[in-house]
Design a protein around this motif. Structure first.
Motif, PDB file in Angstrom:
ATOM      1  N   UNK A   1       0.846  -1.194   0.000  1.00  0.00           N
ATOM      2  CA  UNK A   1       0.000   0.000   0.000  1.00  0.00           C
ATOM      3  C   UNK A   1       0.881   1.245   0.000  1.00  0.00           C
ATOM      4  N   UNK A   2       0.432   2.275  -0.701  1.00  0.00           N
ATOM      5  CA  UNK A   2       1.106   3.569  -0.652  1.00  0.00           C
ATOM      6  C   UNK A   2       0.490   4.384   0.478  1.00  0.00           C
ATOM      7  N   UNK A   3       1.343   4.875   1.368  1.00  0.00           N
ATOM      8  CA  UNK A   3       0.853   5.734   2.445  1.00  0.00           C
ATOM      9  C   UNK A   3       0.503   7.098   1.850  1.00  0.00           C
ATOM     10  N   UNK A   4      -0.712   7.522   2.051  1.00  0.00           N
ATOM     11  CA  UNK A   4      -1.275   8.647   1.296  1.00  0.00           C
ATOM     12  C   UNK A   4      -1.958   9.591   2.275  1.00  0.00           C
ATOM     13  N   UNK A   5      -1.318  10.730   2.553  1.00  0.00           N
ATOM     14  CA  UNK A   5      -1.877  11.654   3.548  1.00  0.00           C
ATOM     15  C   UNK A   5      -2.941  12.543   2.919  1.00  0.00           C
ATOM     16  N   UNK A   6      -4.158  12.394   3.399  1.00  0.00           N
ATOM     17  CA  UNK A   6      -5.226  13.272   2.905  1.00  0.00           C
ATOM     18  C   UNK A   6      -5.135  14.607   3.643  1.00  0.00           C
TER      19      UNK A   6
ATOM     20  N   UNK B   1      -3.564   7.703   6.900  1.00  0.00           N
ATOM     21  CA  UNK B   1      -3.337   7.501   8.338  1.00  0.00           C
ATOM     22  C   UNK B   1      -3.153   8.877   8.958  1.00  0.00           C
TER      23      UNK B   1
END
Lengths: 451, 451
Positions: B153-158, B205
């Motif tokens: 999974x790519x960690x993706x900060x919204x 996250x």
């Protein structure tokens, strides 16, 4: 029977029947062949559609699919030595899933207008370069998590809602909290100090907020910081930790982000040279070097250096360093530079003063190469209760708001310190990206609120 | 020559001269011996001070140190089979670092007033139980990071700053953003969907915010969520991912948090039973079971069950489940329960309806055992552009604000879905903590704004 595989795993499926699910990133071809460039988020693969295999009607239908149409492509994975992936697909069937007409981003556009592309950020991130930068961001995050976990740090989330405008409200975002004002955190450090005295070693990892009016390539209003805080750690140890961590991140990315760094045409030698020890120079030495460089660059035939010369030491002696100063210093080295012991006057109230010369603080800024600027700011904290009370008075800060923070010096104080690493600037440096706004999925600046 | 060691590493230093740096957690003794219980954040160790070794004056001085005084203790590490650590220190010298008088937390206090302890949260987290809970939190975070990293999974900060009050402002926190209103994110999901279509698999996250007026043991105004979002993932796959992840977290903590779970007197069998597969029950089936349980509990001689019976199905058929309903269902199983296909009316506009019966949504809530309640809420998303436009109209939401979100269905839509896991409720469940406010370093609730 074909099996669905992610593109990155196709290499292991050579000579098998496969199903690829992806989007049409690009295409070329002639009257008998379509070469479809597919992406699925994990990579890119070429799918070859042969009219003689698939039939005229189907060939024509596939020829009409627009960029970013989504589809399931069935066929055989065959070796293709010319492509980076080493595989291409000989297509037997294509199943359209979601059509896409008039995709708003033109692939061949030469001079992109970044703000216009940020208006469609939700789509632009599908393109190879933005995707590569955000993939590197994800790896940098994992590298940092792993670095601290291996070293027994406790991950310690500081609160975003903070009740006091401790250091003035000029760059603070305020929100209404059930009838009271609350502020969005600008740093988790003060809370991290409480954590360090409970757990020994903690790391705060979260978003921080500054109502930054600057429109520079280094500033965002919402950005992520990683803030280790450690009991018994003094300035030299803080510098050791900072350089160990930056080396770790650079090595991690060299190992795990090769394809992305290649897409970005990153000069890998700039990362390979990031090895301990980093130069450590005091603020006072830096002043002397800058004075020399100012003279030297003024005489240069390079117009950029001449211009830089004019901007060096603009702030005057005793002031914080300016962007030009940081650039001029970082140009001297092939790795980050650590500048320590700034005048305590220009630094935060909580920094401990150098017992050998109290005009200076036991602090360090780490300046990244290539003009990215400060990526780390850290310090040993004032651990004396009475000295801290003095500082709070000098800075005219509200004593009441700091009672809990003073408690940390009242009940078993110990020497301690840490630093804050800016995630976006680190990604900017690693990926060689000009503007920090491209290093976060949905950037927020004074001019950028959406999507 | 003695070497400084963290307490957790002392076992490897038996029969060596060591230095321990720590705080005085507790003490007992007699006129010839002090037994100092030291903590340094990594563990607890007993240091034995013998008057005949150290001398009368020094013995008396050490006897006066208050709780949480910080000190360097020098001596020999010797085996001690009675203690959990297996080591104690025979002290030759003590160096006081920071004194501590009248420490505000009493160790022997029988019935703690949690709100009063939260007033000194910065100190209370040094105590064994709060420390254990926050250490488990840190491990849960690492388990989650590792779980997703291993699965590509790519960690993706919204973004935290979101420009639109899409679903009404009643539980939104608003801030002023250079003259415009901005809202604090309640979920990163919509942005995560853009990420999934670019990267295939992403995980958001970060902290989320709800102006929750409820004063229950399940609610915070600031809490952290982990939100995976995956292209091509449909409801069954979402449930597979949810149970795989919860099993992974429980097993991770059983392996790495034994000492902390023991301090909390956690019944380990409650975690050992968390194995796939979890029960999967539809909302419609749940209604039937609840009706039975309501009758059954009404006839029970257990007053708690009798009371629960009165609260079951209070919301009426077709409504969302209440806390009592969740409790009654979760009591039937030794692991989390997955309840799927709620009435679409009570669920969010973006959830896809079940093609087999459009009165229900393709969604799932995961209910943790032991009354913790919902820890996961997830769904397959509506992937049809036109159906989504319909939903937005039905929910009377501002179409303009959703243009970018509709773009995801316009340019190569694919089936996709994901869920949100509440970090604090997960820690509450794993650690067996009654109130969620103890699972975050500095909790924020309607009545708790500081420190």
């Amino acid at each position: 029977m074909s099996t669905w595989a992610w593109i990155k795993d196709l290499k292991g499926a050579i000579n098998s029947d496969v199903e690829v699910r992806g989007w049409l990133h690009n295409r070329r071809g002639n009257k008998n062949l379509h070469f479809l460039q597919l992406r699925d988020g994990t990579g890119f693969v070429q799918a070859v559609v042969d009219k003689s295999t698939i039939g005229d009607a189907e060939f024509e239908r596939i020829g009409a699919y627009g960029y970013e149409s989504s589809m399931k492509v069935f066929g055989k994975a065959v070796e293709d030595k010319r492509s980076k992936l080493g595989v291409e697909i000989q297509v037997s069937r294509v199943e359209l899933v979601g059509e896409s007409k008039d995709y708003p981003i033109q692939i061949s556009k030469d001079v992109p207008n970044i703000e216009k592309l940020l208006d469609v950020r939700h789509l632009w991130m599908r393109s190879p370069k933005p995707r590569a930068i955000l993939k590197i961001r994800s790896e940098v995050i994992q590298a940092i998590r792993q670095f601290y976990y291996e070293r027994d740090y406790v991950c310690f989330d500081s609160p975003i809602f903070t009740p006091n405008a401790c250091e003035g409200t000029s760059t603070l975002f305020e929100t209404e909290y059930f009838g009271n004002p609350m502020y969005l955190s600008q740093s988790g450090q003060l809370y991290g100090e409480a954590g360090a005295l409970a757990f020994g070693k903690v790391v705060v990892f979260g978003p921080t907020f500054r109502a930054e009016k600057s429109k520079t390539r280094r500033h965002l209003t919402e950005f992520w910081m990683i803030e280790p805080e450690v009991a018994w750690l003094e300035l030299d140890g803080i510098m050791d930790l900072a350089e160990e961590k930056l080396e770790y991140i650079a090595q991690w990315c060299l190992k795990r982000c090769r394809p992305e760094l290649e897409i970005l045409e990153r000069d890998l030698s700039k990362l390979e040279s990031v090895k301990r020890p980093f130069p450590r120079i005091s603020y006072s030495e830096v002043q002397k070097v800058l004075a020399q460089k100012k003279d030297e660059f003024a005489k240069s035939s390079d117009p950029e250096l001449k211009k830089l010369s004019g901007d060096i030491l603009k702030n005057g002696p005793g002031d914080d360093l300016g962007a030009a100063d940081e650039t001029a210093i970082s140009m001297q080295y092939d790795r980050p530079v650590m500048i320590h012991r700034y005048p305590s006057e220009v630094k935060a109230f909580y920094m401990k003063r150098d017992p050998k010369d109290p005009r200076f603080a036991l602090c360090v800024d780490v300046i990244a190469p290539e003009g990215v600027g400060e990526i780390i700011g850290g310090a040993q904290r004032e651990d004396s209760h009475d000295a801290l009370v003095e500082r709070i008075k000098e800075h005219k800060l509200p004593m009441e708001a700091f009672q809990w923070y003073l408690d940390l010096r009242k009940y078993g104080t110990v020497p301690h310190g840490g630093f804050g690493l800016g995630l976006e600037r680190t990604v900017q440096w690693i990926s060689g990206t000009h503007h920090v706004r491209e290093t976060i999925p949905f950037p927020r600046t004074i001019v950028r609120m959406s999507p």
